[in-house]
Design a protein around this motif. Structure first.
Motif, PDB file in Angstrom:
ATOM      1  N   LYS A  18       0.819  -1.212   0.000  1.00 30.86           N
ATOM      2  CA  LYS A  18       0.000   0.000   0.000  1.00 30.86           C
ATOM      3  C   LYS A  18       0.851   1.259   0.000  1.00 30.86           C
ATOM      4  N   LEU A  19       1.980   1.215   0.705  1.00 38.96           N
ATOM      5  CA  LEU A  19       2.886   2.360   0.746  1.00 38.96           C
ATOM      6  C   LEU A  19       3.388   2.722  -0.643  1.00 38.96           C
ATOM      7  N   LEU A  20       3.514   1.715  -1.513  1.00 37.23           N
ATOM      8  CA  LEU A  20       4.049   1.915  -2.857  1.00 37.23           C
ATOM      9  C   LEU A  20       2.951   2.115  -3.905  1.00 37.23           C
ATOM     10  N   LYS A  21       1.722   2.232  -3.452  1.00 35.74           N
ATOM     11  CA  LYS A  21       0.568   2.281  -4.363  1.00 35.74           C
ATOM     12  C   LYS A  21       0.646   3.413  -5.371  1.00 35.74           C
ATOM     13  N   ASP A  22       1.260   4.547  -4.981  1.00 35.80           N
ATOM     14  CA  ASP A  22       1.300   5.702  -5.892  1.00 35.80           C
ATOM     15  C   ASP A  22       2.295   5.521  -7.047  1.00 35.80           C
ATOM     16  N   GLY A  23       3.030   4.408  -7.078  1.00 35.20           N
ATOM     17  CA  GLY A  23       3.931   4.126  -8.182  1.00 35.20           C
ATOM     18  C   GLY A  23       5.299   4.757  -8.068  1.00 35.20           C
ATOM     19  N   ARG A  24       5.524   5.518  -7.010  1.00 27.24           N
ATOM     20  CA  ARG A  24       6.824   6.162  -6.805  1.00 27.24           C
ATOM     21  C   ARG A  24       7.883   5.142  -6.417  1.00 27.24           C
ATOM     22  N   GLU A  25       9.107   5.430  -6.805  1.00 29.58           N
ATOM     23  CA  GLU A  25      10.239   4.643  -6.317  1.00 29.58           C
ATOM     24  C   GLU A  25      10.599   5.136  -4.917  1.00 29.58           C
ATOM     25  N   ARG A  51      15.190   2.220   3.042  1.00 34.43           N
ATOM     26  CA  ARG A  51      15.246   2.970   4.304  1.00 34.43           C
ATOM     27  C   ARG A  51      13.987   3.819   4.486  1.00 34.43           C
ATOM     28  N   GLU A  52      13.540   4.451   3.416  1.00 35.26           N
ATOM     29  CA  GLU A  52      12.318   5.255   3.473  1.00 35.26           C
ATOM     30  C   GLU A  52      11.122   4.379   3.809  1.00 35.26           C
ATOM     31  N   CYS A  53      11.063   3.189   3.232  1.00 29.29           N
ATOM     32  CA  CYS A  53       9.956   2.272   3.522  1.00 29.29           C
ATOM     33  C   CYS A  53       9.984   1.821   4.976  1.00 29.29           C
ATOM     34  N   ILE A  54      11.153   1.496   5.469  1.00 27.41           N
ATOM     35  CA  ILE A  54      11.280   1.042   6.859  1.00 27.41           C
ATOM     36  C   ILE A  54      10.784   2.112   7.820  1.00 27.41           C
ATOM     37  N   ASP A  55      11.208   3.338   7.592  1.00 26.76           N
ATOM     38  CA  ASP A  55      10.804   4.424   8.491  1.00 26.76           C
ATOM     39  C   ASP A  55       9.299   4.674   8.424  1.00 26.76           C
ATOM     40  N   ALA A  56       8.733   4.651   7.201  1.00 28.65           N
ATOM     41  CA  ALA A  56       7.296   4.888   7.049  1.00 28.65           C
ATOM     42  C   ALA A  56       6.487   3.763   7.687  1.00 28.65           C
ATOM     43  N   LEU A  57       6.949   2.529   7.540  1.00 27.77           N
ATOM     44  CA  LEU A  57       6.230   1.392   8.126  1.00 27.77           C
ATOM     45  C   LEU A  57       6.359   1.366   9.638  1.00 27.77           C
ATOM     46  N   ALA A  58       7.494   1.789  10.155  1.00 25.09           N
ATOM     47  CA  ALA A  58       7.647   1.884  11.606  1.00 25.09           C
ATOM     48  C   ALA A  58       6.646   2.885  12.180  1.00 25.09           C
ATOM     49  N   ASP A  59       6.415   3.993  11.468  1.00 26.06           N
ATOM     50  CA  ASP A  59       5.401   4.957  11.892  1.00 26.06           C
ATOM     51  C   ASP A  59       4.005   4.351  11.776  1.00 26.06           C
ATOM     52  N   HIS A  60       3.777   3.615  10.696  1.00 26.28           N
ATOM     53  CA  HIS A  60       2.464   2.996  10.480  1.00 26.28           C
ATOM     54  C   HIS A  60       2.095   2.047  11.619  1.00 26.28           C
ATOM     55  N   PHE A  61       3.088   1.298  12.094  1.00 24.02           N
ATOM     56  CA  PHE A  61       2.824   0.337  13.170  1.00 24.02           C
ATOM     57  C   PHE A  61       3.030   0.939  14.564  1.00 24.02           C
ATOM     58  N   HIS A  62       3.314   2.238  14.602  1.00 26.67           N
ATOM     59  CA  HIS A  62       3.472   2.966  15.880  1.00 26.67           C
ATOM     60  C   HIS A  62       4.519   2.293  16.769  1.00 26.67           C
ATOM     61  N   LEU A  63       5.655   1.962  16.179  1.00 29.46           N
ATOM     62  CA  LEU A  63       6.707   1.324  16.955  1.00 29.46           C
ATOM     63  C   LEU A  63       7.445   2.337  17.812  1.00 29.46           C
ATOM     64  N   ALA A  64       7.707   1.950  19.037  1.00 32.58           N
ATOM     65  CA  ALA A  64       8.452   2.801  19.956  1.00 32.58           C
ATOM     66  C   ALA A  64       9.932   2.790  19.569  1.00 32.58           C
ATOM     67  N   PRO A  65      10.703   3.784  20.029  1.00 33.72           N
ATOM     68  CA  PRO A  65      12.136   3.834  19.685  1.00 33.72           C
ATOM     69  C   PRO A  65      12.888   2.552  20.034  1.00 33.72           C
ATOM     70  N   ASP A  66      12.572   1.956  21.208  1.00 31.01           N
ATOM     71  CA  ASP A  66      13.278   0.727  21.578  1.00 31.01           C
ATOM     72  C   ASP A  66      12.888  -0.447  20.689  1.00 31.01           C
TER      73      ASP A  66
END
Length: 304
Positions: free
Chosen positions: A15-22, A26-41
């Motif tokens: 879903k993150l890649l749905k807009d067709g952008r490359e 690293r960008e995906c990891i950070d966006a997915l970490a926000d999506h899952f509301h992961l704490a810093p630890d």
């Protein structure tokens, strides 16, 4: 929140890649970490080896599985993009994408079969919520890692120059045991006067017989006509053995042509070449070595 497993990550990643952008991994990891509301630890938690964060590793596996099903692609190293098939899947509005879902795609089925071929196992993926035993997890992870590594090696093979490819072919054959050494055993011919022969290598250390080589750095499949030219060149040398290696693949007609041919011809496509390079440590190097131990039950047997 508990760190999600790699199957739970698949659908949000697509879903993150749905807009067709490359996007970079690293960008995906950070966006997915926000999506899952992961704490810093949770984001910083490392694998037992201490070499990579757990979440980064799981995003990597989610990407690998989606790529094997051709729902996303990697146009260049470290970058991902959704494919037309991936868009079609999202248009179905699936509630979840996991291994069972991906089994509908033939490319993914082939990937799974390759991963299990060495053990001879023929079994469906584990049901949702079940977990294989630790040894099985390690073995499966290793096989999947090997398949990903082979894909990466193949990509580099196909991006190499034709001259480098010729030298690479010779180096691989030497490491496989032909000739005994790169200086004395192999000769790269190449050039415009090669008469269809790209290399010559001794079959053994004494040089009692030689093998003639044709190396084709191609993107399109190699057909029967090209193989026939090589056979003609071998006849001109009165050669009895030849190896035709390509970075692409061979057509069915080409493979059928050499099946019962004299001189003896072996065809090696890009996928096979990459696999042999990994097996013989050509262009790859060991990163980590793990020793898997089990209980010595004889040790604990008490004598009378």
């Amino acid at each position: 929140m508990t760190i999600p497993d790699y199957q739970t990550i698949m659908l949000p990643l697509l879903k993150l890649l749905k807009d067709g952008r490359e996007r970079s991994i690293r960008e995906c990891i950070d966006a997915l970490a926000d999506h899952f509301h992961l704490a810093p630890d949770e984001r910083a938690k490392l694998l037992p080896s201490g070499q990579q964060p757990v979440f980064d590793n799981r995003v990597g596996w989610a990407r690998t599985y989606l790529k094997k099903a051709e729902l996303l692609e990697t146009p260049r190293r470290g970058v991902v993009r959704i494919t037309a098939r991936g868009q079609d899947v999202l248009n179905e509005s699936p509630e979840r994408i996991d291994v069972t879902f991906l089994m509908r795609f033939g490319e993914f089925q082939e990937f799974q079969e390759r991963s299990r071929s060495k053990t001879g196992e023929q079994k469906p993926p584990s049901p949702e919520g079940s977990q294989p035993d630790p040894v099985e997890q390690i073995e499966q992870a290793f096989e999947e890692y090997q398949e990903t590594l082979i894909d990466d090696v193949l990509r580099l093979i196909r991006s190499a120059s034709p001259r480098f490819f010729e030298h690479l072919v010779i180096r691989l054959l030497v490491e496989m045991g032909y000739g005994g050494g790169i200086k004395q055993a192999a000769e790269v011919v190449g050039g415009s006067g090669d008469e269809g022969i790209d290399g010559i290598i001794n079959e053994d250390k004494l040089g009692l017989d030689v093998i003639y080589i044709q190396a084709k750095q191609w993107t399109k499949p190699v057909g029967r006509p090209e193989v026939q030219k090589f056979v003609g060149a071998l006849h001109g040398k009165r050669a009895r053995k030849g190896v035709f290696i390509t970075s692409s693949e061979f057509t069915r007609d080409a493979r059928e042509y050499v099946a019962h041919l004299e001189p003896r011809i072996v065809l090696i496509d890009g996928q096979t070449m990459a696999r042999l390079m990994v097996e013989h440590n050509v262009g790859v190097a060991p990163r980590s070595i793990y020793e898997l131990k089990t209980i010595d039950r004889d040790f604990f047997e008490e004598s009378d």
